[in-house]
Design a protein around this motif. Structure first.
Motif, PDB file in Angstrom:
ATOM      1  N   GLN A 366      -2.131 -10.241  -7.535  1.00  0.00           N
ATOM      2  CA  GLN A 366      -1.006  -9.359  -7.230  1.00  0.00           C
ATOM      3  C   GLN A 366      -1.092  -8.843  -5.801  1.00  0.00           C
ATOM      4  OE1 GLN A 366       0.485  -5.618  -6.191  1.00  0.00           O
ATOM      5  NE2 GLN A 366      -1.601  -5.648  -7.036  1.00  0.00           N
ATOM      6  N   GLY A 367      -2.295  -8.438  -5.378  1.00  0.00           N
ATOM      7  CA  GLY A 367      -2.481  -7.926  -4.031  1.00  0.00           C
ATOM      8  C   GLY A 367      -2.195  -8.983  -2.983  1.00  0.00           C
ATOM      9  N   GLY A 368      -2.679 -10.214  -3.221  1.00  0.00           N
ATOM     10  CA  GLY A 368      -2.424 -11.287  -2.272  1.00  0.00           C
ATOM     11  C   GLY A 368      -0.945 -11.631  -2.181  1.00  0.00           C
ATOM     12  N   GLY A 376      -0.757  -6.278   4.244  1.00  0.00           N
ATOM     13  CA  GLY A 376      -1.837  -5.635   3.504  1.00  0.00           C
ATOM     14  C   GLY A 376      -1.688  -4.137   3.318  1.00  0.00           C
ATOM     15  N   PRO A 377      -1.405  -3.359   4.383  1.00  0.00           N
ATOM     16  CA  PRO A 377      -1.284  -1.913   4.211  1.00  0.00           C
ATOM     17  C   PRO A 377      -0.202  -1.501   3.218  1.00  0.00           C
ATOM     18  CG  PRO A 377      -1.579  -2.440   6.524  1.00  0.00           C
ATOM     19  CD  PRO A 377      -1.390  -3.746   5.812  1.00  0.00           C
ATOM     20  N   ALA A 378       0.960  -2.152   3.273  1.00  0.00           N
ATOM     21  CA  ALA A 378       2.041  -1.814   2.344  1.00  0.00           C
ATOM     22  C   ALA A 378       1.657  -2.169   0.914  1.00  0.00           C
ATOM     23  CB  ALA A 378       3.328  -2.538   2.749  1.00  0.00           C
ATOM     24  N   ALA A 379       0.933  -3.268   0.739  1.00  0.00           N
ATOM     25  CA  ALA A 379       0.492  -3.659  -0.600  1.00  0.00           C
ATOM     26  C   ALA A 379      -0.460  -2.619  -1.188  1.00  0.00           C
ATOM     27  CB  ALA A 379      -0.191  -5.025  -0.550  1.00  0.00           C
ATOM     28  N   VAL A 380      -1.364  -2.077  -0.357  1.00  0.00           N
ATOM     29  CA  VAL A 380      -2.299  -1.049  -0.829  1.00  0.00           C
ATOM     30  C   VAL A 380      -1.549   0.239  -1.161  1.00  0.00           C
ATOM     31  CG1 VAL A 380      -4.313   0.342  -0.217  1.00  0.00           C
ATOM     32  CG2 VAL A 380      -4.218  -2.062   0.443  1.00  0.00           C
ATOM     33  N   LEU A 381      -0.592   0.617  -0.335  1.00  0.00           N
ATOM     34  CA  LEU A 381       0.219   1.813  -0.618  1.00  0.00           C
ATOM     35  C   LEU A 381       0.987   1.673  -1.923  1.00  0.00           C
ATOM     36  CD1 LEU A 381       1.702   2.844   2.855  1.00  0.00           C
ATOM     37  CD2 LEU A 381       0.181   4.207   1.389  1.00  0.00           C
ATOM     38  N   PHE A 382       1.535   0.504  -2.161  1.00  0.00           N
ATOM     39  CA  PHE A 382       2.250   0.254  -3.417  1.00  0.00           C
ATOM     40  C   PHE A 382       1.315   0.456  -4.604  1.00  0.00           C
ATOM     41  CE2 PHE A 382       3.181  -3.015  -6.704  1.00  0.00           C
ATOM     42  CZ  PHE A 382       4.359  -2.462  -7.206  1.00  0.00           C
TER      43      PHE A 382
END
Length: 405
Positions: A366-368, A376-382
């Motif tokens: 999912q993260g990838g 990457g930063p937006a994925a971590v925030l989500f």
């Protein structure tokens, strides 16, 4: 010699052997996982293909873990572990030799991840059930915490070891190191003095494998405390920090190499280890409340990590995030081990493993995928937003009163 309350599990010889083998094995596993993430990203330059290694590991974990738990309650656990650890040693050795000969293809790492996931589906429930049976109930929280310390100590040193091995020894060395560390667990298992395994009664032997698989699920479903703890674990595994996201941010945002990635992952493990060392001296009573508090802190730190452009700050944030995650993990496992009867231990711990080890590889996928779309930063925030919503909802639930709550 009288040991402090938090170290009472160390009075048991078999447990000390298990702990030494567990630490050494985890050391090699983390070295290999760090190398796999870096090699895949270097060979493919694709966040999605990097995340697919998580899917390759998750599919057999999800499909086989409940079976693994049922098997762990039906066969001698030491024999099962000797078989699985030996097979994983051969796998890592084979990949290391392929890399040494210059014949490593990126898809071989998917095969490695799939096969390791399948073996872990049997190995991890057996480990979780076995170590709890090596100590008296009065030493259970000590055993759980020290086991977590061993795992996180391996996670502290292993990524840096993997990064250095990769940087100075090439693609082959991390896999060869991991193969060698499996020997420690095999030797520890062989040296244990265990009583003969109790014979299963006739009704247990006649019961189908399906009934064995569903026994653990049924126990967890009837226990509201475990449902909350494992529900949050699934959400954090799917949307929390993982090697895929940290690798992407390390290379693309912080602009560091494999040594820097190893240090970031080691900072994460160091924080978790510190929290677990503190918990050796702390007798937790309100387990679910500790889990919810740690989850709240974790959410804030994960969002802060997503916004950090600096290597030093990212290391600090991952250190504190690891501490919150470590407190969360120890409390969850203590809750499960204290609530479950020994005859169901393998099956219930397989549900715990399914929630943790099964969701985490899917989280890497999912993260990838999300990182490939928005970075990457937006994925971590989500992910932080999803975890925060789940923790907030859990705070609002009415849970039964009692020591474990």
């Amino acid at each position: 010699m009288k040991l402090p309350r938090g170290l009472r599990a160390l009075r048991e010889r078999n447990y000390v052997l298990y702990l030494a083998g567990q630490f050494t094995s985890q050391l090699g596993s983390w070295a290999e996982q760090t190398a796999v993430a870096w090699i895949l990203y270097e060979l493919t330059n694709s966040p999605l293909l990097l995340g697919l290694s998580g899917l390759a590991r998750a599919v057999p974990m999800i499909g086989l873990t409940l079976i693994g738990g049922a098997v762990a309650d039906r066969v001698p656990r030491r024999a099962l572990l000797l078989l699985t650890e030996s097979a994983m040693l051969v796998l890592s050795l084979a990949v290391g030799l392929l890399a040494l000969g210059g014949r490593l293809e990126f898809w071989y790492l998917y095969v490695l991840s799939f096969a390791s996931g399948a073996l872990s589906a049997f190995s991890v429930p057996a480990r979780q059930a076995m170590f709890a049976g090596l100590v008296p109930r009065s030493a259970m929280q000590s055993a759980v915490t020290l086991n977590a310390v061993a795992v996180r100590s391996g996670a502290l040193i292993g990524p840096s070891l993997g990064g250095v091995a990769l940087a100075y020894g090439g693609y082959a060395l991390p896999f060869l190191v991991n193969a060698a560390t499996f020997l420690a667990m095999l030797l520890a298992l062989a040296a244990m003095r265990l009583p003969p395994a109790p014979r299963s009664d006739a009704s247990s032997l006649r019961a189908g494998l399906w009934a064995g698989m569903t026994g653990g699920l049924s126990f967890v479903w009837r226990n509201p405390l475990l449902k909350v703890a494992l529900g949050l674990e699934v959400v954090s595994g799917l949307f929390g920090h993982n090697v895929t996201l940290i690798t992407i941010i390390a290379r693309d945002v912080i602009a560091t190499g494999p040594e820097g990635l190893g240090l970031l992952l080691s900072a994460l493990a160091a924080g978790a280890l510190l929290a677990m060392v503190v918990m050796v001296a702390v007798e937790v009573e309100r387990h679910v409340h500790v889990i919810l508090a740690a989850g709240s802190v974790y959410t804030v730190l994960l969002a802060a990590f997503a916004l950090s452009p600096w290597f030093g700050l990212s290391m600090i944030l991952l250190f504190v995030l690891g501490a919150a995650d470590g407190a969360w993990a120890v409390t969850r496992n203590s809750l499960a081990q204290l609530l479950v009867p020994d005859e169901l231990r393998g099956r219930v711990m397989s549900v715990v493993v399914l929630a943790t080890r099964g969701s985490a590889p899917l989280g890497r996928l999912q993260g990838g995928f999300v990182a490939g779309l928005v970075g990457g930063p937006a994925a971590v925030l989500f992910g932080a937003a999803v975890i925060g919503a789940a923790v907030l909802r859990s705070w609002r639930l009415r849970l039964p009163s009692g020591a474990a709550a």
